[in-house]
Scaffold this motif. Structure first.
Motif, mmCIF file in Angstrom:
data_model
loop_
_atom_site.group_PDB
_atom_site.id
_atom_site.type_symbol
_atom_site.label_atom_id
_atom_site.label_comp_id
_atom_site.label_asym_id
_atom_site.label_seq_id
_atom_site.Cartn_x
_atom_site.Cartn_y
_atom_site.Cartn_z
ATOM 1 N N SER A 1 5.203 4.715 -12.886
ATOM 2 C CA SER A 1 5.632 4.849 -11.492
ATOM 3 C C SER A 1 4.753 4.019 -10.583
ATOM 4 N N ALA A 2 3.472 4.107 -10.814
ATOM 5 C CA ALA A 2 2.559 3.350 -9.963
ATOM 6 C C ALA A 2 2.830 1.861 -10.093
ATOM 7 N N LEU A 3 2.978 1.404 -11.333
ATOM 8 C CA LEU A 3 3.241 -0.021 -11.544
ATOM 9 C C LEU A 3 4.563 -0.427 -10.933
ATOM 10 N N TYR A 4 5.523 0.439 -11.110
ATOM 11 C CA TYR A 4 6.852 0.144 -10.589
ATOM 12 C C TYR A 4 6.791 -0.003 -9.068
ATOM 13 N N GLY A 5 6.105 0.940 -8.442
ATOM 14 C CA GLY A 5 5.963 0.868 -6.988
ATOM 15 C C GLY A 5 5.223 -0.394 -6.580
ATOM 16 N N PHE A 6 4.139 -0.652 -7.279
ATOM 17 C CA PHE A 6 3.356 -1.823 -6.905
ATOM 18 C C PHE A 6 4.153 -3.103 -7.148
ATOM 19 N N GLY A 7 4.810 -3.157 -8.306
ATOM 20 C CA GLY A 7 5.601 -4.347 -8.614
ATOM 21 C C GLY A 7 6.699 -4.567 -7.586
ATOM 22 N N ALA A 8 7.366 -3.486 -7.231
ATOM 23 C CA ALA A 8 8.429 -3.621 -6.234
ATOM 24 C C ALA A 8 7.862 -4.174 -4.944
ATOM 25 N N SER B 1 11.783 3.437 7.022
ATOM 26 C CA SER B 1 13.207 3.186 6.853
ATOM 27 C C SER B 1 13.461 1.963 5.988
ATOM 28 N N ASN B 2 12.516 1.655 5.120
ATOM 29 C CA ASN B 2 12.732 0.573 4.170
ATOM 30 C C ASN B 2 13.328 1.178 2.907
ATOM 31 N N CYS B 3 14.541 0.733 2.593
ATOM 32 C CA CYS B 3 15.232 1.296 1.439
ATOM 33 C C CYS B 3 14.398 1.232 0.187
ATOM 34 N N ALA B 4 13.600 0.172 0.085
ATOM 35 C CA ALA B 4 12.885 -0.033 -1.163
ATOM 36 C C ALA B 4 11.977 1.142 -1.468
ATOM 37 N N VAL B 5 11.442 1.763 -0.428
ATOM 38 C CA VAL B 5 10.489 2.835 -0.672
ATOM 39 C C VAL B 5 11.189 4.042 -1.287
ATOM 40 N N LEU B 6 12.249 4.463 -0.642
ATOM 41 C CA LEU B 6 13.007 5.571 -1.222
ATOM 42 C C LEU B 6 13.641 5.136 -2.538
ATOM 43 N N GLY B 7 14.059 3.892 -2.564
ATOM 44 C CA GLY B 7 14.684 3.377 -3.777
ATOM 45 C C GLY B 7 13.755 3.478 -4.973
ATOM 46 N N LEU C 1 10.728 12.999 2.942
ATOM 47 C CA LEU C 1 9.646 13.669 3.669
ATOM 48 C C LEU C 1 8.292 13.158 3.193
ATOM 49 N N VAL C 2 8.149 13.060 1.887
ATOM 50 C CA VAL C 2 6.887 12.580 1.339
ATOM 51 C C VAL C 2 6.577 11.181 1.867
ATOM 52 N N PHE D 1 0.819 -1.195 0.000
ATOM 53 C CA PHE D 1 0.000 0.000 0.000
ATOM 54 C C PHE D 1 0.867 1.266 0.000
ATOM 55 N N VAL D 2 1.752 1.325 0.965
ATOM 56 C CA VAL D 2 2.555 2.537 1.109
ATOM 57 C C VAL D 2 3.456 2.747 -0.098
ATOM 58 N N LEU D 3 4.021 1.670 -0.567
ATOM 59 C CA LEU D 3 4.998 1.804 -1.646
ATOM 60 C C LEU D 3 4.329 2.349 -2.908
ATOM 61 N N THR D 4 3.172 1.821 -3.232
ATOM 62 C CA THR D 4 2.484 2.316 -4.421
ATOM 63 C C THR D 4 2.133 3.790 -4.246
ATOM 64 N N LEU D 5 1.602 4.081 -3.084
ATOM 65 C CA LEU D 5 1.180 5.457 -2.831
ATOM 66 C C LEU D 5 2.354 6.417 -2.881
ATOM 67 N N SER D 6 3.438 6.044 -2.219
ATOM 68 C CA SER D 6 4.547 6.995 -2.147
ATOM 69 C C SER D 6 5.261 7.068 -3.487
ATOM 70 N N SER D 7 5.227 5.983 -4.241
ATOM 71 C CA SER D 7 5.841 6.037 -5.559
ATOM 72 C C SER D 7 5.117 7.073 -6.411
ATOM 73 N N VAL D 8 3.802 7.042 -6.353
ATOM 74 C CA VAL D 8 3.032 8.000 -7.142
ATOM 75 C C VAL D 8 3.238 9.420 -6.615
#
Ligand SMILES: Cc1cc2nc3c(=O)[nH]c(=O)nc-3n(C[C@H](O)[C@H](O)[C@H](O)COP(=O)(O)O)c2cc1C
Ligand SMILES: Cc1cc2nc3c(=O)[nH]c(=O)nc-3n(C[C@H](O)[C@H](O)[C@H](O)COP(=O)(O)O)c2cc1C
Ligand SMILES: Cc1cc2nc3c(=O)[nH]c(=O)nc-3n(C[C@H](O)[C@H](O)[C@H](O)COP(=O)(O)O)c2cc1C
Ligand SMILES: Cc1cc2nc3c(=O)[nH]c(=O)nc-3n(C[C@H](O)[C@H](O)[C@H](O)CO)c2cc1C
Ligand code: SF4
Ligand code: SF4
Ligand code: SF4
Ligand code: SF4
Ligand code: FES
Lengths: 184, 215, 522, 231, 343, 193
Positions: free
Chosen positions: F133-140, F112-118, F79-80, F47-54
């Protein structure tokens, strides 16, 4: 130079406001962890962990003030359960807190008891009944074997006895090592 | 000020202040380093190009004199081919073409082929590839000298039959256990030569267009 | 399947046989003990009757040292469970802890009786007109005569019967399947006393209020079916049918037997009566017949003494309390290379360290094995997850997973994986190529689980009482504090009042003084 | 500051509470960039620098920070420091910058840094905080170098290859070929090798520690073994 | 008379079988396949088997010693031998000797003993060993000689020995001249290059269904597998699921476009699929425990193999597929507990 | 279409964030002792990763790039992310206390999960558009979640294993992760569809 400073400062202020509001709006209430830790403690209430009962010890563990290896009645199994819950490595029981012993209860020698009620006050689970000046008795099924009633007794009339084990409460033992050459 | 909002405002101001200090610091460091960073980026591309063409042999702004050509049917790949043009005092000297070989073992291999105006290869370098490490990766200069073997070749040297790996009857070595990767490289370089031979005039005459310098 | 369909299917029990999952085809080894007719062994010198023979608590001895007892006299009372009777007439020598045929091997209280050889019976109270007697009376008689399940679990028969009656069962299954290798006591009983079994079946049917009786026997039991059918015919009893089931261990387990007869499974955690059925051993039925029609309590039983470790394997009608060594002597003594003595069959029986344990109600077999029969104990290897155990498990469990969970203490998972549904049949253990003592693990696991339940109940109680006490102390403290505060307040008030008084006095005094001075001045 | 305490901080950070080997934080860079010693060392130094600066600034500010903005504030500080380092590396160590790539900005999320800020710097004076940052960074750096050594040595038989990226051209000279004619063991350079390597390092450290504190540890092992197979 | 008796646990019957017997049965079942292999590819394979077994036992003994476990029962259980033989069957017959050494190091030490030894490993040791050497030394691991029938050079015992221990092949032109791409590799590179399957398959290296020779080896392995099925050493679920899923998945592709997708039988009779279906995916230790789980596991192996063959970077994905499903096995186990009696 | 599929296949399998790209290892090692916990973490991260990626994409595209402030991307992204996590937490607490009880404890760990900032940084590096971006975040996140859950199930099985003492705990976890990475090598080349 000005724009970046402005932009990020604005971001910072906005986020700060948001977070501050969130922190106050959604303060974390009672800690369910304490309940879960408490559920794993044997409830002997003996105080050997250096806390006045199991729940205070559970609170101390959840605040990381106490280690998980301080409860002798819980023994190794208890420590393992705690380690499991908290995601830590199990460690041996801290010898300063005592050692694991078989479960005991106490009986009051009714001949010698003078009815001073000191033991009643010491018992953390109200397992001793009796009135002042009258003979006291321990309700065996409620005694946790914490031995806290022993020190206050002025006439040493309280004895520790091991919980009766007869054929009826016999349980199959853990399959033994002996058969297993792997381990010899 | 109500009792609840006081600390909020204070903390947000504090956070803002920290952000302010941080950004101020960043902005100044950025100012200090910006020039040098752009410089570095350019230097890297130039370095790659200069590995193929000696810096002394041209005097134009190599990175500024770039075009892209699109000929999917000829190059058998949709990616546009980037061409850097080297000139000495305005006279065409050589072209650096970044071509893509579509038929590597694990997909595309991107190559830089430098071809001088006479159609002779100045040098070839692999820019990026996904070939199996230990098997197909001797096409990199870091792993073996194989790719140096292209220098001074041309369409006549060898003739078009010779532009193949030895297993296919050509003149170029394959690697032990791997024919696909060298075959793909040889074919792509050959194609670049052919294209250059056919289009050298236009290649140098088309006006430059700025493209992303990032290889 | 709907409830009604299930009941309907259960009513069809025995029409055709079904299969259960897993199971083993084992070498039968029963013939060796079936050659000779059953006889009682010579009267032993001493009989040792344990006071714990049933599922339940110890019986209270109702006789004392030196007392003379009659055959059939009650010597142990145990209220909810069944009574224990003296198997002979004689003198009580002692009531003391002795080995008592328990898997734990621990001694327990036993009544030791020296027979006087008179065989003098106590006054018996048969219910001659049992066909007219009410089921309650029958059940009470069964209880008084100390009948308990002779198929192994020794669950008091009266309790089972009463429960069955209350739950309106339609079918009584008499379990004559005797699936374990070597054991032949039920077979011999069915051969020799078919009438008694049929009689017992009728009594039980009446006591239970069941519509019909199915006697299930193994398909290898030769003449037994004919004998039972003939007796049933003689008794003009149409509601009794004899069904042959395929010999495959453990089809004698009641759940498996019910599955074989009906194709239905007893619900997990439930009992056969959930399907309207009750299962009793054939020997139990015979004992019921004795008890009701002749008034005789349960003081003797058929027992198989067999295995390569005894010279002449055979069956005995042995008095409860007979030391097993006596039975071995009666069957010609041990062979030279006897190595292990097992009470019960080779799959479910437990070994005993010495042969001075007595025959009890549960003892159906005494198995003396030689080194050749058991082979040297094999090294235990780690489980290789081969799945053999799961393939043969009649409860369709995953023994390898259970084993692991018990070993690592994953009790919740073990529960989820059905540890309590294990019938301890030993199939898994037998086929395991790694020779892991799986059943021992499961017994240990079950005990441990029981202990954990008890402990957590105790802890819960202690926690509750501790919290109550804390609350009480807090309340007391608060009340005391409040009282103190009140008192303090009062004191303060008093002090303030006094201050005020003092003040006014002082003021008055000063005024007086002033007044006094004034006149002076004036 | 007492000498003993200093030593304590140093050994805690560098060895006893080593981020990579004991606390298991900051694993991503630890595994991702350690295919050579030089890469590991470079990222280690960058992390160390970040730790020191962030610890120092957090410690200086520890008086003002209210709990609810503590973490965001730390993050801001750390992110600023890291970006500065990134910009500097981009400008002055360009090749390293390319090799380490995204793992430079990712220093921000290295949990060890926030962890130290939270656990140490926000409760201690600036000097000890600085030292703690140094010690923790040193510990992390040591781990990176160890793993880098292990992987580079077994993977290609060299040490310090690519030193020129860190030290300039003369660094080429210190590249050591430890095992000439090394056929190349690709596994060590690929992701699985990184995991295996770290596992070996941690296990070695554990074995060593348990030998040191023999008796106590043996008691623990008895307890743990009791859980294992019947034995 | 009181005597005392031994009180071993129930059941009081002689045990039916042992781990060693199970493993020996597996080895026995491998014999026809191994013989066929030798017939088609020369004696190199036998040398590889011996080498791998020696290294496997060596590492096994070392680890047992290190862990303070008794050598005898564990060396004699033959599980390391099974691992070694299955590994040796996957590598080119003339691979250098140190390949076995490194692979067995990873198989026995890493994949088996670090997890606690026999029965406790999560990953299939033989496949771990194979994959480690495959990705580390791709050049060596792809140096397959063509089957003897097609080869200009057919090494005898001594030649094979010499090649394995020196790494030099006594052929003019060296390895390049002697080796040839395997059928699956030819197929993959051919399809990637846009050639038609029937055209590719007309190369002499292909047989009726799979590769020349390979298909017969597969048949003999299948025979051994059927023996294991008959002996109930393995259940039918895994082999059926592996082969069934490959057929079911590749059939529609083939029907849709027979020019760029091979016939299902081609898939089955090439590479290590049959060997894997009967001997590798059936490894009880690293597989699933319930029948439903085994079906899922097998289907997973089949499908993943096809995906890797069709779209991935390796011509044969069986080893990876097995490891990937090993990874999933504990999770599958959690969700495929069979219904227990009365539930 | 196939390009989007490619992004998913690449992030989930061929270039799995955890096993191949080495991002998000701390929670991977830390929250994998229990299957339930791992599942919670997987869902929360997805959830967070997709959202923050977008949202970081939007920030970069519409604020930083126009103002030429790309060098602030790390700072603003983190920050985001922190705010996304906080908001998710608040939202979840408000709208679904049940879900919050299950996933709540994992949310702070995600910052503090690198993947999110990554993911945020890689979106910039690879010039993704919004959907990508959304797909990338979700896929990751899916890649992260899948291996995390598989890993947790394996670690549960490992608690029963007789692992040599020095390897108990983290080392055998890492060895297992290495084996998983080994298996994932099989997907190499899959992203060149
Ligand atoms: C896993 C694997 C990876 C391979 N990678 C490459 C590669 O990157 N480049 C290459 O040219 N050949 C590669 N090959 C080898 C080719 O598939 C093919 O065998 C070889 O190129 C044929 O060459 P040969 O005719 O010289 O044997 C690889 C083979 C395998 C099994
Ligand atoms: C009312 C009633 C209650 C029972 N309660 C139990 C019980 O608590 N435990 C038990 O083992 N068997 C109990 N049984 C008996 C079982 O149904 C079963 O017959 C007995 O366990 C013997 O079965 P077995 O020899 O196959 O194990 C009860 C039976 C009845 C009728
Ligand atoms: C594995 C197993 C095997 C059994 N085999 C028999 C048997 O062969 N004969 C029998 O009467 N009871 C056998 N029982 C006991 C029955 O389940 C059941 O308890 C008994 O038939 C009930 O009758 P009872 O209460 O009269 O003993 C077996 C139980 C189990 C668990
Ligand atoms: C049917 C069967 C298949 C086996 N397959 C393998 C295998 O593929 N790889 C392997 O290393 N061991 C295999 N073994 C041997 C053994 O299970 C293996 O060494 C264990 O994984 C070691 O713990 C097999 C054993 C059996 C009985
Ligand atoms: S030591 Fe005693 S009081 Fe403390 S937790 Fe254990 S049982 Fe409770
Ligand atoms: S009676 Fe004594 S030993 Fe028992 S619980 Fe009370 S204080 Fe403890
Ligand atoms: S039979 Fe034994 S070795 Fe096989 S799975 Fe069951 S317990 Fe494990
Ligand atoms: S002993 Fe239990 S687990 Fe084993 S086969 Fe019998 S019922 Fe199944
Ligand atoms: S370092 Fe990547 S998640 Fe911690």
């Amino acid at each position: 130079m000005l724009i970046p400073v402005l932009v990020l400062t604005a971001l910072g202020i906005v986020f700060g406001l948001g977070l501050g509001w969130a922190a106050i709006r959604f303060r974390v209430q009672s800690d369910p962890l304490v309940d879960r830790i408490d559920a794993l403690l044997p409830q002997t209430q003996c105080g050997q962990c250096n806390y006045p009962g199991c729940r205070p010890y559970a609170e101390a563990i959840s605040k990381e003030e106490a280690d998980i290896n301080q409860c002798p009645p819980g023994g190794d199994a208890g420590i393992r359960a705690l380690a499991d819950l908290l995601g830590r490595e199990p460690k041996p029981l801290n010898p300063e807190n005592g050692e694991e012993k078989p479960k005991t209860v106490v009986v009051i020698d009714e001949q010698r008891c003078i009815g001073c009620t000191l033991c009643i006050q010491a018992c953390p689970v109200d397992a001793i009944v009796g009135a002042a000046k009258l003979m006291h008795t321990v309700i065996e099924s409620e005694c946790t074997g914490c031995d806290l009633c022993l020190p206050p007794c002025p006439v040493d009339c309280i004895d520790i006895v091991e919980v009766k084990t007869d054929v009826l409460c016999w349980r199959s033992p853990r399959p033994s090592i002996v058969q297993n050459p792997v381990t010899q | 000020m109500s009792r609840g909002s006081h600390p909020i405002i204070r903390s947000s101001l504090l956070l803002g202040a920290i952000a302010l200090m941080g950004t101020a610091l960043l902005a100044s460091v950025n100012d200090l380093t910006r020039e040098r960073i752009i410089e570095q980026e350019k230097r890297r591309v130039l370095q790659q190009l200069n590995a193929v063409i000696p810096a002394a042999s041209y005097n134009n702004d190599l990175l500024g004199d770039v075009i892209e050509v699109d000929d999917e049917t000829f190059f058998q790949h949709p990616a546009p081919v980037t061409v850097y043009r080297a000139r000495m005092d305005g006279k065409a000297v050589a072209a650096m073409m970044i071509v893509t070989a579509p038929d590597g073992y694990n997909g595309d291999i991107r190559l830089l082929a430098g071809i001088d105006i006479s159609g002779k290869i100045l040098g070839v370098r692999v820019v990026s590839h996904k070939e199996t490490p230990g098997l197909g990766d001797p096409i990199e200069l870091e792993k073996s000298d194989w790719v140096r073997g292209f220098a001074n070749r041309s369409l006549q040297n060898p003739d078009s039959k010779g532009w193949a790996v030895k297993r296919d009857g050509g003149q170029f070595d394959q690697f032990t256990g791997a024919t696909i990767s060298p075959r793909a490289v040889v074919k792509a370089v050959h194609r670049a030569l052919l294209y250059f031979a056919a289009n050298s005039q236009e290649l140098f005459d088309t006006p430059a267009k700025t493209v992303n310098a990032d290889g | 399947m709907s409830q009604a369909d299930q009941v309907e299917q259960a009513r069809q029990a025995g029409r055709r046989t079904h299969h259960f999952h897993g199971g083993l085809r084992l070498r039968h080894n029963k013939k060796i003990s079936c050659q000779n007719p059953v006889v009682p062994p010579p009267l032993p010198e001493l009989l040792v009757v344990p006071l714990l023979q049933h599922a339940g608590d110890f019986a209270e001895p109702s006789v004392s040292d030196g007392e003379k007892v009659l055959k059939g006299q009650v010597i142990g009372q145990c209220q909810p469970c069944a009574a224990i009777h003296s198997p002979v007439s004689g003198v009580v020598e002692a009531i003391e802890d002795r080995p008592m045929s328990h898997p734990s091997g621990q001694p327990g209280p036993c009544v030791v009786i020296r027979p006087d050889g008179q065989e003098q019976w106590v006054q018996l109270n048969p219910i001659k007109d049992w066909l007219e007697a009410s089921p309650e009376i029958l059940i009470a008689q069964i209880q008084d005569c100390g009948i308990a399940g002779l198929g192994g679990a020794v669950f008091p028969t009266h309790a089972k019967t009463r429960d069955g009656r209350e739950r309106q069962i339609h079918t009584l299954i008499l379990n004559g399947a005797e699936c374990e290798p070597y054991i032949s006591c039920d077979e011999m009983l069915m051969r020799e006393q078919p009438d008694k079994i049929i009689l017992g079946a009728r009594v039980l049917r009446r006591a239970l209020g069941a519509e019909r009786v199915i006697i299930a026997i193994e398909d290898q039991m030769g003449a037994v079916q004919a004998a039972l059918t003939r007796s049933a015919k003689l008794a003009e009893c149409k509601s009794i049918s004899v069904v042959k089931v395929t010999t495959i261990y453990p089809e004698g387990g009641e759940r498996q037997l019910i599955q074989v007869l009906t194709g239905l499974e007893v619900p997990a955690g439930g009992r056969p009566s959930d399907l309207g059925m009750v299962c009793q051993n054939v020997a139990t039925a015979a004992a019921v017949a004795d008890a009701v029609v002749e008034g005789k309590p349960l003081i003797e039983r058929y027992i198989t003494v067999t295995g390569n470790g005894v010279s002449h394997p055979r069956n005995f009608l042995a008095l409860i309390g007979t030391p097993v060594s006596h039975l071995v002597d009666a069957s010609g003594g041990y062979s030279n290379d006897v190595a292990r003595l097992v009470i019960g069959g080779p799959m479910m029986g437990y070994p005993v360290a010495s042969d001075d344990t007595p025959v009890v109600k549960a003892s159906n077999c005494l198995l003396a094995l030689t080194q050749r029969d058991i082979v040297a104990p094999q090294p235990e290897m780690p489980c290789i997850r081969c799945g053999e155990c799961a393939r043969v498990c009649p409860a369709t469990l995953l023994p390898q997973q259970l084993h692991l969970q018990i070993k690592t203490g994953l009790w919740d998972q073990a529960k989820e994986y059905g540890l309590s549904a294990c019938i301890e049949c030993g199939c898994c253990d037998y086929v395991c190529p790694s020779h892991i003592p799986l059943v021992e693990w499961f017994r240990y696991g079950k005990g441990e689980q029981r202990k954990r339940v008890l402990e957590s109940e105790a802890a819960e109680l202690a926690r509750k009482r501790f919290e109550e006490r804390e609350a009480r102390l807090l309340r007391v403290k608060r009340e005391r504090a409040e009282k103190m505060a009140l008192r303090k307040q009062l004191l303060k008030d008093k002090a303030a009042q006094q201050d005020r008084i003092r003040d006014s006095i002082a003021r008055a005094e000063s005024r007086l003084k002033k007044a006094g001075e004034q006149p002076d001045d004036a | 500051m007492a000498n003993g305490k200093l030593k304590q901080i140093l050994t805690d950070g560098a060895w006893r509470q080593n981020t990579g080997l004991v606390v298991l934080l900051g694993l991503c860079p630890l595994l991702a960039v350690t295919n050579t010693v030089v890469n590991g060392l470079a990222l280690g130094l960058a992390t160390m620098l970040t730790l020191m600066v962030s610890n120092l600034s957090v410690s200086l500010m520890r008086g003002f920070l209210r709990p609810e903005i503590r973490i965001p504030a730390f993050v801001l500080i750390i992110a600023s420091v890291v970006t500065v380092i990134e910009l500097l590396m981009h400008a002055f160590f360009y090749d390293l910058y390319r090799v380490l790539g995204i793992f430079i900005p990712l220093i921000v999320t290295n949990c060890a840094i926030i962890g130290r800020a939270e656990a140490f710097a926000s409760r201690n004076k600036p000097l000890p905080s600085l030292i703690d940052g140094f010690a923790t960074g040193l510990g992390f750096c040591i781990t990176l170098v160890l793993l880098g050594t292990l992987r580079e040595l077994s993977g290609r038989g060299t040490l310090f290859s690519g030193a020129e990226m860190l030290l300039g051209e003369w660094g080429r000279a210190i590249t050591l070929t430890m095992i000439p004619e090394h056929p190349g063991f690709l596994l060590a350079m690929l992701p699985p090798g990184a995991f295996f390597g770290l596992a070996l390092l941690i296990a070695t450290r554990k074995a060593w520690e348990s030998r040191k504190t023999g008796k106590q540890q043996r008691a623990a092992s008895v307890m743990v073994a009791d859980e294992g197979p019947a034995r | 008379m009181t005597r005392s008796f031994d009180t071993g646990g129930a059941p009081h019957l002689p045990p039916q079988t042992t781990v060693a017997a199970v493993m020996l049965q597996v080895l026995l079942a491998l014999v026809p396949g191994v013989l066929a292999y030798t017939w088609f590819f020369g004696p190199g394979m036998l040398i590889q088997i011996i080498l791998a077994v020696v290294f496997a036992l060596l590492f096994e003994a070392l680890m047992l010693r290190w862990r303070g476990w008794p050598l005898k029962p564990f060396i004699n259980d033959y599980s390391a031998v099974v691992t070694a033989v299955l590994f040796a069957l996957c590598i080119p017959p003339l691979a250098p000797w140190w390949i076995s050494c490194i692979a067995m190091l990873f198989a026995i030490v890493f994949a088996k003993h670090l997890y606690g030894g026999l029965g406790q490993n999560v990953f299939n040791p033989a496949m771990v060993g194979y994959v480690v050497v495959l990705i580390s030394f791709p050049q060596v691991m792809t140096a397959w000689l063509p089957p003897l029938a097609l080869a200009d050079y057919s090494p005898g015992l001594m030649d094979s020995l010499a090649t394995i221990f020196t790494g030099q092949i006594p052929v003019a032109g060296g390895w390049d001249a002697a080796t040839q791409a395997t059928p699956l590799d030819t197929l993959k590179t051919g399809v990637d290059a846009g050639r038609m399957v029937p055209e590719i398959r007309s190369a002499p290296i292909f047989g009726d269904y799979g590769g020349l020779g390979w298909e017969w080896i597969a048949n003999w392995f299948a025979l051994g597998g059927i023996f294991l099925l008959y002996k109930r050493t393995i259940n039918w679920h895994v082999p059926v699921a592996v082969i069934g899923s490959v057929v079911l998945l590749s059939l529609p592709f083939w029907l849709a476009d027979p020019d760029s997708n091979p016939f299902p039988l081609q898939h089955i009779f090439s590479g290590a699929l049959v060997l894997a279906a009967f001997f590798i995916a059936t490894d009880p230790v690293s597989g699933c425990v319930s029948n439903r789980g085994r079906l899922i596991f097998g289907a997973g192996v089949g499908i993943t193999t096809l995906i890797i063959r069709r779209w991935g970077g390796y011509p044969d994905g069986v080893a990876f597929a097995v490891l990937l499903m090993n990874m999933a096995a504990p999770l599958i186990d959690r969700y495929t507990r069979p219904r227990m009696y009365g539930e | 279409m196939s390009e989007h599929l490619l992004i998913l296949v690449s992030t989930v399998l061929a270039n799995n964030f955890v096993l191949v790209r080495f991002l998000g290892l701390c929670p991977f090692m830390g929250v994998s002792n229990k299957l339930e916990g791992a599942m919670g973490m997987a869902v929360a991260t997805a959830f967070v990763l997709t959202l923050s990626s977008v949202s970081s994409y939007l920030l970069h595209q519409y604020l930083l790039t126009p103002l030429k402030l790309e060098y602030l991307s790390t700072l603003s992204f983190i920050l985001v992310i922190a705010v996304t996590v906080q908001l998710t937490e608040m939202f979840m607490r408000k709208s679904s206390p049940v879900l919050y009880r299950v996933l709540g404890i994992f949310l702070p760990l995600i910052t503090s999960n690198c993947a999110v900032l990554g993911v945020a940084l890689l979106n910039v590096q690879e010039h993704h558009n919004l959907l990508q971006s959304a797909l990338y975040g979700f896929g990751a996140a899916a890649g992260f979640g899948i291996v995390l859950v598989l890993f947790a199930a394996m670690r549960e099985r490992l608690t029963a294993a007789d692992v040599p003492l020095p390897f108990k705990g983290a080392p055998i976890g890492l060895v297992t992760a290495g084996m998983m990475a080994l298996a994932f090598m099989g997907f190499k080349g899959l992203a060149n569809l």
